[in-house]
Scaffold this motif. Structure first.
Motif, mmCIF file in Angstrom:
data_model
loop_
_atom_site.group_PDB
_atom_site.id
_atom_site.type_symbol
_atom_site.label_atom_id
_atom_site.label_comp_id
_atom_site.label_asym_id
_atom_site.label_seq_id
_atom_site.Cartn_x
_atom_site.Cartn_y
_atom_site.Cartn_z
ATOM 1 N N ASN A 96 -10.727 -7.156 5.118
ATOM 2 C CA ASN A 96 -10.953 -6.220 4.863
ATOM 3 C C ASN A 96 -11.684 -6.266 3.834
ATOM 4 O O ASN A 96 -11.518 -5.684 2.370
ATOM 5 C CB ASN A 96 -9.433 -4.617 4.529
ATOM 6 C CG ASN A 96 -10.086 -3.593 4.147
ATOM 7 O OD1 ASN A 96 -11.077 -3.288 3.611
ATOM 8 N ND2 ASN A 96 -8.534 -3.471 4.422
ATOM 9 N N GLU B 230 0.829 -0.787 0.181
ATOM 10 C CA GLU B 230 -0.079 -0.174 0.266
ATOM 11 C C GLU B 230 0.758 1.210 0.193
ATOM 12 O O GLU B 230 1.119 2.351 -1.200
ATOM 13 C CB GLU B 230 -1.066 0.436 1.038
ATOM 14 C CG GLU B 230 -1.912 -0.512 0.937
ATOM 15 C CD GLU B 230 -3.177 -1.255 2.480
ATOM 16 O OE1 GLU B 230 -2.238 -0.694 3.545
ATOM 17 O OE2 GLU B 230 -4.357 -1.561 2.745
ATOM 18 N N SER C 247 -12.160 -4.811 -0.651
ATOM 19 C CA SER C 247 -11.721 -6.079 -1.576
ATOM 20 C C SER C 247 -13.009 -5.552 -2.703
ATOM 21 O O SER C 247 -12.924 -6.054 -4.146
ATOM 22 C CB SER C 247 -11.721 -6.855 -0.935
ATOM 23 O OG SER C 247 -11.860 -7.959 -2.191
ATOM 24 N N TYR D 255 -6.960 -8.834 0.087
ATOM 25 C CA TYR D 255 -7.487 -7.686 1.638
ATOM 26 C C TYR D 255 -8.817 -8.280 1.471
ATOM 27 O O TYR D 255 -9.329 -8.483 3.030
ATOM 28 C CB TYR D 255 -8.051 -6.629 0.974
ATOM 29 C CG TYR D 255 -7.154 -5.157 0.714
ATOM 30 C CD1 TYR D 255 -7.282 -5.006 1.837
ATOM 31 C CD2 TYR D 255 -7.451 -4.501 -0.257
ATOM 32 C CE1 TYR D 255 -5.556 -3.560 1.006
ATOM 33 C CE2 TYR D 255 -6.096 -3.643 -0.587
ATOM 34 C CZ TYR D 255 -5.897 -2.960 0.323
ATOM 35 O OH TYR D 255 -4.750 -1.908 0.439
#
Length: 400
Positions: A324, A289, A328, A319
């Protein structure tokens, strides 16, 4: 091929999940597989501004892309279509024009697979009046052999057909015999034209993640010590490549670690997607990221010159694996909007994407000439399907 009764197939195959991206994949490959027992799918289609593909890609079905497509088809419930690709992989490993050791090439000629040696990609060079082939496509990368084995293991899981398990074992055994680098990991494979090919002595983090996944899966099924040992060998290279919050590409040909400034997105994701008991490795997603993210997704490398769709799809699945779901789904929603008329996704959203890597895997040249272009791509689409369906290709398990 062993034929499985319809009743057995109905009891073990996953329910069909006709999601938008599954529908696109089926649209793209279904007609090319229909009516055939074994066939390979071309990896790229011409871009919107192209009349045709470059000669070097015009007949090319990359083994990696086809293995991914088979796995994605199983994830979508299109098991019979996946079997056609799996049967092609089985045939190619047993019918090579030059080698009898059970290897797979990095690419084959797209289309139905007939009797005899599996055909390799190529083109007629009108200027030189000779048949042309690509030495990288003719070669054998260890990771590509492992991905083919993952596809066959996925088909075995979906169908119960023992032929797929037997051939996955043969591919893993080929890796053990031909790519072992002592107990330190597995080397890159072979490069070049027949019959003399160059052994690639570097080790890839990505390849070793693939090998770990295959060996672990086979050990779960067979309890054979050689597969446990192979998994441990691959794990050593992964451990060595992890630098606290990210992974290096692997090693150079002399065994020293790869340059720290060379980054690749998949290297940050695949190791912990393949190795469930290494939670610290998930820090590499945060590293990706911070170093590789761009507007709308992720780049291949650190120059951030565009969205690499295949890698962004891998991140979407990653993800989902870390819980998360919102991140996604944002990425998956972008893929649904990206579908081309072919049903496939383009490899990138801009005209050309750099990787910082060379097409030549021998290290003889350091020219950074490996690019992705805005063309419909089988591999990118397959990864997007895996993200949408929540299917971990390294384990054959659905992600919650």
């Amino acid at each position: 091929m062993v034929i499985i009764a319809t009743a057995l197939l109905g009891s073990v195959m996953p329910l069909r999940a006709e999601t938008p991206l599954c529908a696109g994949l089926a649209q793209a490959v279904g007609p090319k597989l229909a009516g055939h027992d074994a066939a390979f799918i071309r990896s790229y289609e011409p871009g919107a501004d192209e009349e045709g593909l470059p000669l070097g890609l015009s007949t090319t079905a990359f083994t990696y892309d086809n293995a991914l497509a088979a796995i994605a088809l199983v994830a979508c419930g299109h098991v019979n279509e996946a079997r056609v690709i799996g049967n092609a992989l089985v045939h190619a490993a047993s019918n090579d024009r030059s080698f009898q050791d059970g290897r797979l090439r990095n690419a084959y000629r797209a289309g139905p697979v007939g009797a005899g040696a599996a055909l390799l990609p190529g083109w007629w060079d009108h200027e030189k009046n000779i048949w042309g082939e690509d030495p990288a496509q003719d070669g054998t990368a260890t990771g590509n052999v492992a991905w083919a084995a993952l596809a066959l293991l996925t088909l075995h899981q979906a169908t119960g057909d023992a032929t797929y398990l037997a051939n996955a074992r043969r591919l893993m055994d080929w890796i053990i015999v031909n790519a072992s680098h002592g107990t330190d990991g597995f080397s890159g494979g072979f490069h070049g034209y027949d019959p003399q090919q160059v052994r690639l002595t570097w080790m890839s983090t990505e390849h070793n993640a693939d090998v770990y996944a295959v060996a672990s899966w086979l050990h779960r099924l067979t309890s054979e010590p050689r597969y446990r040992d192979a998994a441990l060998t691959a794990r050593r290279l992964l451990d060595r490549s992890f630098r606290g919050d990210h992974f290096l590409l692997g090693t150079k040909p002399d065994g020293s670690l790869a340059d720290a400034n060379l980054l690749a997105l998949d290297v940050q994701l695949w190791p912990w997607m393949a190795v469930p008991d290494a939670p610290a490795w998930r820090k590499a997603l945060g590293f990706a990221e911070s170093k590789l993210a761009v507007d709308g997704g992720f780049d291949f490398n650190g120059d951030r010159d565009g969205v690499w769709v295949e890698g962004t799809a891998q991140a979407a699945l990653a993800y989902r694996m870390v819980g998360n779901a919102a991140a996604s789904e944002r990425l998956v929603a972008g893929f649904r909007a990206d579908r081309t008329a072919t049903g496939l996704l383009n490899a990138t959203r801009n005209a050309r994407l750099t990787t910082g890597l060379s097409i030549d895997p021998t290290g003889a040249t350091t020219i950074q000439d490996f690019f992705y272009y805005k063309r419909p791509h089988l591999g990118a689409t397959a990864w997007a399907v895996l993200a949408e369906t929540g299917w971990n290709p390294f384990t054959g398990a659905k992600v919650p």
